[in-house]
Scaffold this motif. Structure first.
Motif, PDB file in Angstrom:
ATOM      1  N   SER A  81      34.024  42.098  47.945  1.00 36.04           N
ATOM      2  CA  SER A  81      33.321  41.494  46.554  1.00 36.04           C
ATOM      3  C   SER A  81      34.586  41.429  45.382  1.00 36.04           C
ATOM      4  CB  SER A  81      31.644  41.396  46.784  1.00 36.04           C
ATOM      5  OG  SER A  81      31.765  43.052  47.082  1.00 36.04           O
ATOM      6  N   ALA A  82      34.212  42.849  45.687  1.00 34.55           N
ATOM      7  CA  ALA A  82      35.252  43.493  44.235  1.00 34.55           C
ATOM      8  C   ALA A  82      36.566  43.007  43.927  1.00 34.55           C
ATOM      9  CB  ALA A  82      35.035  45.068  43.966  1.00 34.55           C
ATOM     10  N   LEU A  83      36.938  42.669  44.662  1.00 30.68           N
ATOM     11  CA  LEU A  83      37.858  41.697  44.652  1.00 30.68           C
ATOM     12  C   LEU A  83      38.312  40.595  44.593  1.00 30.68           C
ATOM     13  CD1 LEU A  83      40.704  43.602  47.933  1.00 30.68           C
ATOM     14  CD2 LEU A  83      40.325  44.295  44.969  1.00 30.68           C
ATOM     15  N   ARG A  84      36.904  39.772  45.013  1.00 27.50           N
ATOM     16  CA  ARG A  84      37.068  37.762  45.059  1.00 27.50           C
ATOM     17  C   ARG A  84      37.293  37.192  43.678  1.00 27.50           C
ATOM     18  NH1 ARG A  84      37.399  33.712  47.999  1.00 27.50           N
ATOM     19  NH2 ARG A  84      36.163  35.761  49.688  1.00 27.50           N
ATOM     20  N   PRO A  85      37.304  37.983  42.256  1.00 26.92           N
ATOM     21  CA  PRO A  85      37.355  37.589  41.220  1.00 26.92           C
ATOM     22  C   PRO A  85      39.317  37.505  41.111  1.00 26.92           C
ATOM     23  CG  PRO A  85      35.902  39.591  41.001  1.00 26.92           C
ATOM     24  CD  PRO A  85      36.314  39.196  41.677  1.00 26.92           C
ATOM     25  N   LEU A  86      40.074  38.899  41.573  1.00 25.43           N
ATOM     26  CA  LEU A  86      41.684  38.597  42.059  1.00 25.43           C
ATOM     27  C   LEU A  86      41.662  37.220  42.569  1.00 25.43           C
ATOM     28  CD1 LEU A  86      42.321  42.405  42.168  1.00 25.43           C
ATOM     29  CD2 LEU A  86      43.329  40.696  39.883  1.00 25.43           C
ATOM     30  N   ALA A  91      44.521  32.131  43.004  1.00 24.06           N
ATOM     31  CA  ALA A  91      44.959  30.891  43.669  1.00 24.06           C
ATOM     32  C   ALA A  91      43.906  30.116  43.583  1.00 24.06           C
ATOM     33  CB  ALA A  91      45.026  31.445  45.307  1.00 24.06           C
ATOM     34  N   HIS A  92      44.386  28.786  43.414  1.00 24.37           N
ATOM     35  CA  HIS A  92      43.335  27.718  43.164  1.00 24.37           C
ATOM     36  C   HIS A  92      42.075  27.716  44.342  1.00 24.37           C
ATOM     37  CE1 HIS A  92      41.239  24.405  40.758  1.00 24.37           C
ATOM     38  NE2 HIS A  92      41.353  23.311  41.597  1.00 24.37           N
ATOM     39  N   ASP A 106      47.772  43.974  36.054  1.00 25.45           N
ATOM     40  CA  ASP A 106      46.820  44.096  34.756  1.00 25.45           C
ATOM     41  C   ASP A 106      47.315  43.349  33.481  1.00 25.45           C
ATOM     42  OD1 ASP A 106      45.182  46.147  36.221  1.00 25.45           O
ATOM     43  OD2 ASP A 106      45.668  47.686  35.633  1.00 25.45           O
ATOM     44  N   TRP A 107      47.951  42.858  33.472  1.00 24.69           N
ATOM     45  CA  TRP A 107      48.410  41.958  32.126  1.00 24.69           C
ATOM     46  C   TRP A 107      48.240  40.626  32.317  1.00 24.69           C
ATOM     47  CZ3 TRP A 107      54.515  43.078  31.283  1.00 24.69           C
ATOM     48  CH2 TRP A 107      54.287  44.499  30.594  1.00 24.69           C
ATOM     49  N   SER A 108      47.829  39.758  34.023  1.00 24.61           N
ATOM     50  CA  SER A 108      47.201  38.482  34.171  1.00 24.61           C
ATOM     51  C   SER A 108      46.485  38.788  34.883  1.00 24.61           C
ATOM     52  CB  SER A 108      48.841  37.862  34.477  1.00 24.61           C
ATOM     53  OG  SER A 108      48.519  38.752  35.934  1.00 24.61           O
ATOM     54  N   GLY A 109      45.821  40.056  35.534  1.00 25.03           N
ATOM     55  CA  GLY A 109      44.414  39.789  35.818  1.00 25.03           C
ATOM     56  C   GLY A 109      44.584  38.688  37.271  1.00 25.03           C
TER      57      GLY A 109
END
Length: 288
Positions: A81-86, A91-92, A106-109
């Motif tokens: 779940s911690a990776l879901r925002p990334l 990817a849309h 980290d620059w673009s997230g």
């Protein structure tokens, strides 16, 4: 020196969701800048363990920080779940599992890559030029590729098939023979050698060591006791695994409890008598 006798067929790896690369300069988009990138790893996962060991061999703790995830994914379809925002930022309408390992920017997230072999090579080639030994020394790529293929098919896939409840006795026996043939070739290869292909640790050692960890801590649970005893009967090979476990870059990342919990959470196969035949006391030998 070559490892031609150890060559195997191409490894079958799942297609990565993202496969960007870190280039040489700004024209590549993702270029090497200390502190720009971050690893997201679970060392209970074989790919996460490979990357963590390589990361430590290169001494990149501050250059490319690592965030360590739980051994058992807590998201749907085996994701974290911690990776879901990334994943959703990268990817849309991404609907697949948010799996590790991940190399993020980290620059673009956003995610650069989820492909472990590319991540390991980019860490070494773009950030590992500090004068120390490289896990990918010049001229060794074909040898490392051969060891990588052999570990994937001759050890990991063969061991998995040898203990599969879905396979018939004849198929399991063929797979076990293939596994033992591979271990026998490695046993002979390592006689008189400290490491696989050079006089110092390389990515070939990382690949083989992680495959042996998985063989003893995961795959043996689905093999009978006789098969595990035959696997254990390669003293040079297991002494090699024990030596590497004592190396700080290897042993400090060995999460035995996490590997066990991840295995039991993911595996629905039947446990066999080999589960009681431990080959190495990894905890006793692992560097801390």
């Amino acid at each position: 020196m070559t490892v031609t006798p150890l060559a195997a067929h191409a490894a079958d790896r799942p297609a990565p969701a993202f496969r960007g690369r870190i280039g040489r300069d700004a024209r590549s988009g993702h270029y090497a800048v200390p502190g720009r990138y971050r690893l997201h790893l679970s060392t209970a996962c074989p790919d996460g363990l490979r990357i963590a060991v390589t990361h430590s061999l290169l001494g990149l703790g501050t250059v490319c920080p690592a965030t360590f995830l739980s051994a058992v994914p807590d998201g749907p379809e085996g994701g974290h779940s911690a990776l879901r925002p990334l994943y959703e930022a990268s990817a849309h309408r991404y609907t697949g599992p948010a799996v590790a390992p991940v190399l993020s920017d980290d620059w673009s997230g956003r995610i650069v890559s989820t492909h472990a072999p590319d991540i390991m090579r980019d860490l070494a080639r773009r950030f590992g030029a500090g004068g120390g030994p490289s896990p990918y020394p010049c001229g060794a790529e074909s040898e490392i590729d051969a060891v990588e293929r052999m570990c994937a098919q001759g050890i990991e896939q063969a061991a998995q098939r040898a203990g599969s409840a879905d396979a018939g006795p004849a198929e399991r026996e063929v797979a076990l023979d293939a596994l033992l043939d591979t271990l026998g070739a490695l046993e002979r290869w390592l006689v008189g050698r400290t490491y696989m292909i050079r006089d110092e640790v390389t990515a070939a050692d990382v690949e083989l060591w992680v495959a042996l960890v998985q063989l003893d801590t995961v795959h043996r649970h689905h093999l009978d006791a006789s098969a595990v005893q035959r696997i254990a009967d390669h003293p040079t090979l297991w002494a090699y695994a024990r030596r590497l476990a004592a190396h700080p870059a290897f042993g400090t990342h060995l999460d035995l409890d996490g590997i066990e919990r991840r295995h039991h959470a993911r595996c629905h196969g039947l446990e066999a008598a080999g589960a009681a035949v431990r080959i190495l006391d990894w905890a006793a030998h692992a560097a801390r």
